[in-house]
Design an enzyme around this catalytic site. Structure first.
Site, PDB file in Angstrom:
ATOM      1  N   ASP A   1       0.867  -1.361   0.073  1.00 37.21           N
ATOM      2  CA  ASP A   1       0.039  -0.043   0.021  1.00 37.21           C
ATOM      3  C   ASP A   1       0.635   1.426  -0.072  1.00 37.21           C
ATOM      4  OD1 ASP A   1      -1.967  -1.911   0.416  1.00 37.21           O
ATOM      5  OD2 ASP A   1      -2.755  -1.297   2.105  1.00 37.21           O
TER       6      ASP A   1
ATOM      7  N   ASP B   1      -4.941  -0.405  -1.848  1.00 40.65           N
ATOM      8  CA  ASP B   1      -6.456  -0.493  -1.606  1.00 40.65           C
ATOM      9  C   ASP B   1      -6.837  -0.042  -2.907  1.00 40.65           C
ATOM     10  OD1 ASP B   1      -6.440  -1.014   1.091  1.00 40.65           O
ATOM     11  OD2 ASP B   1      -6.737   0.708   2.022  1.00 40.65           O
TER      12      ASP B   1
ATOM     13  N   HIS C   1     -10.831   1.079  -3.332  1.00 40.45           N
ATOM     14  CA  HIS C   1     -11.956   1.223  -2.799  1.00 40.45           C
ATOM     15  C   HIS C   1     -13.172   1.671  -3.756  1.00 40.45           C
ATOM     16  CE1 HIS C   1     -10.610  -0.110   1.131  1.00 40.45           C
ATOM     17  NE2 HIS C   1      -9.960   0.947   1.309  1.00 40.45           N
TER      18      HIS C   1
ATOM     19  N   LYS D   1      -6.982  -4.511  -3.048  1.00 42.56           N
ATOM     20  CA  LYS D   1      -7.921  -5.046  -2.145  1.00 42.56           C
ATOM     21  C   LYS D   1      -8.798  -4.022  -1.733  1.00 42.56           C
ATOM     22  CE  LYS D   1      -4.379  -4.182   1.182  1.00 42.56           C
ATOM     23  NZ  LYS D   1      -4.724  -3.031   1.972  1.00 42.56           N
TER      24      LYS D   1
ATOM     25  N   CYS E   1      -2.191  -2.319   7.528  1.00 45.63           N
ATOM     26  CA  CYS E   1      -2.081  -3.298   6.605  1.00 45.63           C
ATOM     27  C   CYS E   1      -0.655  -4.090   6.406  1.00 45.63           C
ATOM     28  CB  CYS E   1      -2.283  -2.437   5.169  1.00 45.63           C
ATOM     29  SG  CYS E   1      -3.896  -1.808   5.152  1.00 45.63           S
TER      30      CYS E   1
END
Length: 200
Positions: free
Chosen positions: A9, A60, A62, A113, A155
């Site tokens: 990340d 990430d 989202h 993710k 994370c």
């Protein structure tokens, strides 16, 4: 022992100036670039990119039109910065992109993710063709994993613990991680060491 590197990340929203910027994030990105260049000295040189059979990176990723399973704080409410967060790393935004310092040409596998749900571990994500990280590492015969990235206490912690659960020999390169808070980061490092992660 066949070793891979996992970059967790290192995205614009998690470095200084981002929606959830972590102090030291820019330095982590620059340090990872140095590691992958093979030009770093000292302990980094011994874990240089020439030793890695595979380099994987997670992001990430989202959704912008949902709370991602309660991961984003509801409109009008303050995030608790434990289980709820401000909107960050939304697909298609600059905040979701890798930090500019990362040499993308050195990354072999990309994992996304948190699409529509909370997801802290890179092992909860999938590649563009739908495979999970554990499957990719197993296919490549990876036995050991070095973990770097952001954030130590969230994370990075979750990814390293899942790597141990997957049967890998795990090292965390402590000069190439940055955490949300000093206390929770120190607690995460203690937990990881207890779980069998080598803190380098």
């Amino acid at each position: 022992m066949t070793r891979a590197l996992l970059i967790v990340d290192v995205q614009n929203d998690f470095t200084e100036g981002g929606a959830l910027g972590v102090a030291g994030g820019n330095a982590v990105a620059a340090g990872i670039a140095e590691l992958l260049s093979g030009e770093a000295g000292g302990s980094r040189q011994s874990a240089g990119s020439h030793d890695y059979a595979l380099v994987a990176a997670s992001r990430d990723w989202h959704e912008g039109d949902s709370d991602n399973g309660g991961h984003f704080a509801a409109p009008g409410t303050a995030p608790d910065f434990v289980t709820t967060w401000p909107a960050h790393c939304v697909q298609g935004t600059s905040g979701a992109e890798y930090h500019v310092a990362l040499p993308l040409d050195r990354i072999d596998v990309h994992v996304r993710k948190g699409t529509g749900e909370p997801a802290y571990s890179a092992f909860d994500g999938s590649t563009h063709d739908g495979r999970d990280l554990a499957a990719v590492l197993a296919e490549r015969g990876i036995e050991a994993l070095d973990v770097v990235g952001i954030a130590t206490d969230y994370c990075v912690r979750a990814s390293a613990l899942d790597a141990v659960q997957a049967g890998l020999r795990v090292r965390l390169l402590s000069d190439l991680v940055a955490g949300v808070a000093p206390e929770s980061s120190a607690a995460a490092l203690r937990e990881l060491a207890t779980a069998g992660v080598e803190i380098c």
